[in-house]
Write an enzyme that holds these catalytic residues in place. Sequence first.
Site, short mmCIF file in Angstrom:
data_model
loop_
_atom_site.label_atom_id
_atom_site.label_comp_id
_atom_site.label_asym_id
_atom_site.label_seq_id
_atom_site.Cartn_x
_atom_site.Cartn_y
_atom_site.Cartn_z
N THR A 1 0.65 -2.69 12.55
CA THR A 1 -0.41 -3.69 12.33
C THR A 1 -0.17 -4.28 10.95
O THR A 1 0.67 -3.79 10.19
CB THR A 1 -1.82 -3.05 12.35
OG1 THR A 1 -1.95 -2.23 11.18
CG2 THR A 1 -2.05 -2.20 13.59
N ASP A 2 -0.95 -5.31 10.59
CA ASP A 2 -0.79 -5.91 9.27
C ASP A 2 -1.03 -4.90 8.16
O ASP A 2 -0.33 -4.86 7.16
CB ASP A 2 -1.73 -7.10 9.10
CG ASP A 2 -1.26 -8.28 9.95
OD1 ASP A 2 -0.08 -8.23 10.40
OD2 ASP A 2 -2.04 -9.22 10.15
N CYS A 3 -2.08 -4.09 8.34
CA CYS A 3 -2.39 -3.13 7.28
C CYS A 3 -1.60 -1.82 7.42
O CYS A 3 -1.45 -1.08 6.45
CB CYS A 3 -3.88 -2.87 7.20
SG CYS A 3 -4.65 -2.53 8.79
N TYR A 4 -1.09 -1.53 8.64
CA TYR A 4 -0.25 -0.34 8.84
C TYR A 4 1.05 -0.77 9.49
O TYR A 4 1.21 -0.67 10.71
CB TYR A 4 -0.95 0.67 9.75
CG TYR A 4 -2.19 1.31 9.17
CD1 TYR A 4 -2.08 2.26 8.16
CD2 TYR A 4 -3.45 0.97 9.64
CE1 TYR A 4 -3.21 2.85 7.63
CE2 TYR A 4 -4.60 1.56 9.12
CZ TYR A 4 -4.47 2.50 8.12
OH TYR A 4 -5.57 3.10 7.59
#
Lengths: 384, 136
Positions: free
Chosen positions: A128-131
Amino acid sequence: MPQKTIDEINAKIKSGKSVVLTAEEVSKMGREKSAQEIASQVDVVTTATFGPMCSSGIFMNFGHADPPIRMQEVTLNNVEAYAGLAAVDVYLGATQTDPDNPKYGGAHVIQELIEGKSVHLKAKSTGTDCYPGTSVDTQITKDSINELYMYNPRNAYQNYPVATNTTNRHIYTYMGSLLPNLNNATYSTSGELSPLLNDPEMETIGIGTKIFLGGTTGFVSWQGTQFHTTKPKNEFGIPLENAATLALIGNLKDMSSEFIQAAYFEQYGVSIFIGLGIPIPILNEDIAKAVMIRNEQIETTICDYGTTGHPAIGRTNYKELQTGSIKIDGKKVRTAPMSSIPKARKIAASLKEWIEEGEFTLSEPVQAFPKGTSLKSLNSQGDK
Amino acid sequence: MKKKYILSFNQDSVNKPVTYDLIKNFDIKINIIKANISADEAGHLLVEMEADQENMEKCFQYLDENRVEYVPAENRIIFDQEKCVDCGSCTAVCFAEALTLDPETRELQFHPEKCVFCKLCTKACPLGLFEIRFNE
Ligand code: SF4
Ligand code: SF4
């Protein structure tokens, strides 16, 4: 009638003056002394059990990798853990098995972690964008990760039926190997040592009760799943079948594999032996009376595991069961336990020692368990 | 002396009347507990043999000469007792009473000399602590 409070008992524990007996010792004492005498002389009674309890498992937090990953598919030594939580939190159930080795499962991973062994962690993610991370392939130990605690949704069954088999097939069950034609019968629970058989109304055990779990301190976190308090009881207040249960929690990092043992039941699957002990404060005569219970007074139902629905076919008690044979329909049937009395005795004795030495004080339940509960069953086909 | 042995026959010796010879020539009291002949025609017998020292020695000599292998049955039982948790599950299936629970301590007692190689304990022990080899 003598009355004590938990605070008074704790003051005695702290000054090293508490009188603590194991549940077996108090049952013996009860042959000569009245409940009133026991209530005034004894402060705490320790109970224990060590048996296979499938509904067990662990929560783990692995810590973040670089780049961080939101783990979606996680295995530990090829055993799947549930990752539908926050990024690096998982739950590993004791009975989950390695698809390549049906005799190895979550219970074995749990035992290896306790023993300080290194375990192979694999995780995948879509990113994901944050992970942004998409995979992890590494070794972990109990010291290399953050939290690692046992959370068992259902342990410490209050009584359990005896399993036998009237059919002509040898069947393999979670109650062990049941030979055809009533040739053996197996039973669980540690009888007069068993926690919930010594406080059948759960007057001293509730949410927040401090206990012995796997060699360290643990807690009762909730009523266990399938918590049933309205099963028929005998004249001594003992439910004649599996009734109440406990959900337990404790720090796996401090546990010992002397009291947590992985197991495999033939053609059934992986399970785990859990060792637990519960102290019962002797606050009054009624509680004294309850802990004086003896094996011959603890009855249970004999069920035919060879037949669908496990119909009841008789009744017996733990004294008879422990002689090595019971009579069913006039036939002498060999009996064998599933839970270890020597281990339960060791737990009750350790807990007694902790209390006597002032290391373990008792806790008042934060909240009592619900009363009058029974079970719903599942309509497997839904409404048509 | 009285003791259990596993006798293993090869294709040649499997056709010899070995037990008959042992009884007739050396006065061995022999009790056949279990017998098996496999697809390759090798055979295995679990027997309890009783005789005086001298006859027993002659018996072993005869077995050697006829290329019948013999091992004390106990050598074919591996039990990792150190790991035993005394749960008692194995006592549910051991009708030979080689596995029993002490009535007082409730600890597992193992009497290998009573084992009849039914192998039921290998599946009944949830820790997999038994390895019992008869014809393998
Ligand atoms: S093989 Fe196991 S169950 Fe069978 S007789 Fe020997 S010890 Fe008992
Ligand atoms: S079943 Fe296995 S662990 Fe249990 S008492 Fe027998 S040998 Fe020991």
